[in-house]
Scaffold this motif. Structure first.
Motif, PDB file in Angstrom:
ATOM      1  N   ARG A 267      -6.269  -8.104   2.916  1.00  0.00           N
ATOM      2  CA  ARG A 267      -6.970  -6.826   3.057  1.00  0.00           C
ATOM      3  C   ARG A 267      -6.267  -5.718   2.272  1.00  0.00           C
ATOM      4  NH1 ARG A 267      -8.293 -10.076   6.849  1.00  0.00           N
ATOM      5  NH2 ARG A 267     -10.206  -9.822   8.070  1.00  0.00           N
ATOM      6  N   ALA A 268      -4.950  -5.763   2.238  1.00  0.00           N
ATOM      7  CA  ALA A 268      -4.208  -4.741   1.499  1.00  0.00           C
ATOM      8  C   ALA A 268      -4.514  -4.808   0.009  1.00  0.00           C
ATOM      9  CB  ALA A 268      -2.707  -4.919   1.740  1.00  0.00           C
ATOM     10  N   ILE A 269      -4.510  -6.013  -0.524  1.00  0.00           N
ATOM     11  CA  ILE A 269      -4.779  -6.173  -1.959  1.00  0.00           C
ATOM     12  C   ILE A 269      -6.221  -5.787  -2.277  1.00  0.00           C
ATOM     13  CG2 ILE A 269      -4.905  -7.851  -3.844  1.00  0.00           C
ATOM     14  CD1 ILE A 269      -2.561  -9.301  -2.465  1.00  0.00           C
ATOM     15  N   ASP A 270      -7.159  -6.145  -1.387  1.00  0.00           N
ATOM     16  CA  ASP A 270      -8.556  -5.742  -1.594  1.00  0.00           C
ATOM     17  C   ASP A 270      -8.689  -4.221  -1.589  1.00  0.00           C
ATOM     18  OD1 ASP A 270      -9.479  -8.288  -1.850  1.00  0.00           O
ATOM     19  OD2 ASP A 270     -10.244  -8.466   0.196  1.00  0.00           O
ATOM     20  N   LEU A 271      -7.946  -3.565  -0.690  1.00  0.00           N
ATOM     21  CA  LEU A 271      -8.011  -2.111  -0.627  1.00  0.00           C
ATOM     22  C   LEU A 271      -7.502  -1.495  -1.922  1.00  0.00           C
ATOM     23  CD1 LEU A 271      -8.405   0.543   0.976  1.00  0.00           C
ATOM     24  CD2 LEU A 271      -6.059   0.265   1.810  1.00  0.00           C
ATOM     25  N   VAL A 272      -6.397  -2.002  -2.420  1.00  0.00           N
ATOM     26  CA  VAL A 272      -5.837  -1.478  -3.658  1.00  0.00           C
ATOM     27  C   VAL A 272      -6.814  -1.686  -4.808  1.00  0.00           C
ATOM     28  CG1 VAL A 272      -3.974  -1.728  -5.325  1.00  0.00           C
ATOM     29  CG2 VAL A 272      -3.468  -1.754  -2.885  1.00  0.00           C
ATOM     30  N   ARG A 273      -7.454  -2.846  -4.815  1.00  0.00           N
ATOM     31  CA  ARG A 273      -8.415  -3.138  -5.900  1.00  0.00           C
ATOM     32  C   ARG A 273      -9.600  -2.193  -5.887  1.00  0.00           C
ATOM     33  NH1 ARG A 273      -8.295  -9.767  -5.617  1.00  0.00           N
ATOM     34  NH2 ARG A 273      -6.724 -10.051  -7.235  1.00  0.00           N
TER      35      ARG A 273
ATOM     36  N   VAL B 284       0.809  -1.220   0.000  1.00  0.00           N
ATOM     37  CA  VAL B 284       0.000   0.000   0.000  1.00  0.00           C
ATOM     38  C   VAL B 284       0.844   1.272   0.000  1.00  0.00           C
ATOM     39  CG1 VAL B 284      -1.931  -1.149   1.129  1.00  0.00           C
ATOM     40  CG2 VAL B 284      -0.210   0.007   2.535  1.00  0.00           C
ATOM     41  N   ARG B 285       2.163   1.140   0.287  1.00  0.00           N
ATOM     42  CA  ARG B 285       3.080   2.279   0.279  1.00  0.00           C
ATOM     43  C   ARG B 285       2.672   3.387   1.240  1.00  0.00           C
ATOM     44  NH1 ARG B 285       7.855   0.854  -2.278  1.00  0.00           N
ATOM     45  NH2 ARG B 285       7.268  -0.998  -3.449  1.00  0.00           N
ATOM     46  N   ASP B 286       2.093   3.008   2.388  1.00  0.00           N
ATOM     47  CA  ASP B 286       1.673   3.980   3.394  1.00  0.00           C
ATOM     48  C   ASP B 286       1.712   3.270   4.743  1.00  0.00           C
ATOM     49  OD1 ASP B 286      -0.099   5.416   5.255  1.00  0.00           O
ATOM     50  OD2 ASP B 286      -0.602   6.675   3.529  1.00  0.00           O
TER      51      ASP B 286
ATOM     52  N   LEU C 268      -4.361  -1.939   8.572  1.00  0.00           N
ATOM     53  CA  LEU C 268      -4.673  -3.247   8.007  1.00  0.00           C
ATOM     54  C   LEU C 268      -4.126  -4.366   8.887  1.00  0.00           C
ATOM     55  CD1 LEU C 268      -3.952  -2.446   4.256  1.00  0.00           C
ATOM     56  CD2 LEU C 268      -6.192  -2.764   5.329  1.00  0.00           C
ATOM     57  N   ALA C 269      -2.971  -4.142   9.502  1.00  0.00           N
ATOM     58  CA  ALA C 269      -2.447  -5.128  10.441  1.00  0.00           C
ATOM     59  C   ALA C 269      -3.378  -5.270  11.639  1.00  0.00           C
ATOM     60  CB  ALA C 269      -1.050  -4.725  10.895  1.00  0.00           C
TER      61      ALA C 269
END
Length: 449
Positions: free
Chosen positions: A78-84, A37-39, A46-47
């Motif tokens: 969750r990170a990948i879902d957020l990016v999507r 997510v680079r943030d 998310l953790a």
């Protein structure tokens, strides 16, 4: 760790398992998610979401065989879902998806990248992410206070309340520092990466400074009633050991590790029965931790070997070792001496002279004055200390009148020494240290020194 997660019946307790595993694994989880997510702020959230999921699922389904990998997978999912969900990341997501397909770490199924597999995560990949997190949390764009708070939060795994207790500030203040630090990193567009070349050398100094500040606050607390805060020393030791493993070719990293190991070895002997400070000359050296001393010697040997081989960007300038290597060498002189009287003060004075060249500061000069006073006599040391009396940086530094008082007492000028110790006590913010200085003032005034 197994014993930490077992309940009364000898079976894994879900709640204890979640708390223990998350405390240990949270830096790696945050680092791994931050790469996506680079943030770091979003990564921490998310953790925490993964932690909540574990609290919901582990009591029902049981503690997984590899709980750390489970948490990592949940957070990455969750990170990948957020990016999507973010349209502005569509192109980046396509590239990321291909990368995840071809280089997914062990512990995650290839394919959709979400499935949990009961095998350990790839330590190399995680370590790369952890190193990025270290450099991000300690970025010079943040104030020193913010760097310390964010580092303890993200890398030390401490709660906001624990950091507040450690730093002796209100919990609200710590929370604000952490929030502002995350916002600053995002607003400044600080990249989640390990810098290289000259920038890496410059940034490494900030990383080492933060760890050093954390240790020093634990080793000699600036305020409060306790002289030592062992938990902070342990946090700093853990961080520098991790950093030494991640950056084996940086002499200053090993130098700091050596310094902290050697300093920590004396902790048990630095306080008396009532918690009062015990001077180096009066410490029972049988209480020094020989295991930590051996670790310190080994780290110093590594630092010197790496520096001699010419590796690393922060090891030395013009043939002079870096400041942490020099300070570690001073600590090693004390550790090598079986008694206080056997201390090689001449070498220590020489090392402080080199440190004054490598990293000049009034505090270094004050330490050099102490070493000179032991090697050449209190009169020689007093000359150097008197040259620092008008130094603006030391105007409110309680150790200046404390050192001057000690030198005056050794010269038999007890009345002047008493006044210096009283001034030092008025400037000291630590209760134990203030009481110690006032006691010395009383003894000098009574002529019993």
């Amino acid at each position: 760790m197994t014993a930490d997660i077992l309940g009364p019946a000898g079976r894994p307790d879900p709640d204890r398992a979640v708390e223990t595993v998350f405390r240990i694994e949270s830096p790696r989880i945050i680092a791994g998610v931050a790469r996506i997510v680079r943030d770091v702020g979003i990564a921490e959230e998310l953790a925490q979401d993964a932690l909540v999921a574990a609290l919901e699922q582990w009591p029902r389904d049981g503690v997984p065989d590899n709980p750390g990998a489970w948490l990592m997978t949940a957070a990455r999912h969750r990170a990948i879902d957020l990016v999507r969900r973010r349209e502005r990341y569509a192109r980046k997501l396509a590239e990321m998806g291909r990368d995840l397909e071809t280089s997914a770490p062990h512990g995650y199924r290839r394919g959709d990248g979400y499935g949990y597999v009961d095998e350990p995560a790839d330590p190399d990949g995680i370590d790369d992410d952890l190193l990025r997190l270290v450099f991000t949390a300690c970025h010079p764009v943040l104030s020193a206070e913010a760097r310390v708070a964010l580092t303890l939060r993200l890398l030390g795994g401490l709660t906001t309340a624990e950091i507040a207790r450690a730093c002796l500030v209100p919990e609200k203040t710590v929370a604000q520092r952490i929030v502002r630090a995350k916002r600053t990193l995002a607003a400044k567009g600080v990249p989640f990466e390990v810098p290289y070349g000259p920038e890496r050398a410059a940034r490494l100094g900030s990383v080492l400074e933060v760890i050093y500040l954390i240790f020093n606050e634990g080793y000699a607390a600036t305020a409060g009633d306790d002289w030592l805060r062992p938990a902070l020393c342990e946090d700093a030791l853990r961080l520098v050991r991790v950093l030494a493993g991640l950056m084996p070719e940086e002499p200053e990293v090993h130098g700091l590790a050596a310094l902290l190991e050697l300093q920590a070895s004396r902790s048990a002997a630095r306080v008396g029965p009532a918690g009062e400070p015990v001077l180096l000359a009066e410490q029972n050296r049988a209480r020094w931790n020989r295991v930590l001393i051996r670790r310190g010697f080994a780290a110093l040997d590594r630092a010197e070997a790496v520096a001699a081989a010419g590796a690393g960007g922060a090891g030395g300038v013009g043939g002079v070792p870096g400041p942490y290597v020099l300070q570690a060498a001073v600590a090693a002189c004390h550790a090598h001496a079986a008694t206080y009287e056997e201390t090689d003060w001449g070498r220590i004075a020489t090392l402080y002279g080199l440190l004054a060249v490598r990293a000049p500061s009034p505090v270094v000069e004050l330490n050099r004055a102490v070493a000179v006073s032991m090697a050449e006599g209190p009169g020689a040391g007093l000359v150097l200390v008197d040259a620092l009396v008008d130094e603006p940086a030391l105007r409110d530094y309680h150790l200046l009148p404390s050192v001057r008082g000690d030198l005056l007492a050794r010269l038999g000028r007890t009345g002047e020494a008493a006044a210096e110790f009283e001034r030092a006590a008025s400037l000291a913010r630590n209760g134990s240290e203030r009481g110690f200085l006032l006691a010395r003032a009383e003894r000098c005034a009574a002529g019993t020194v």
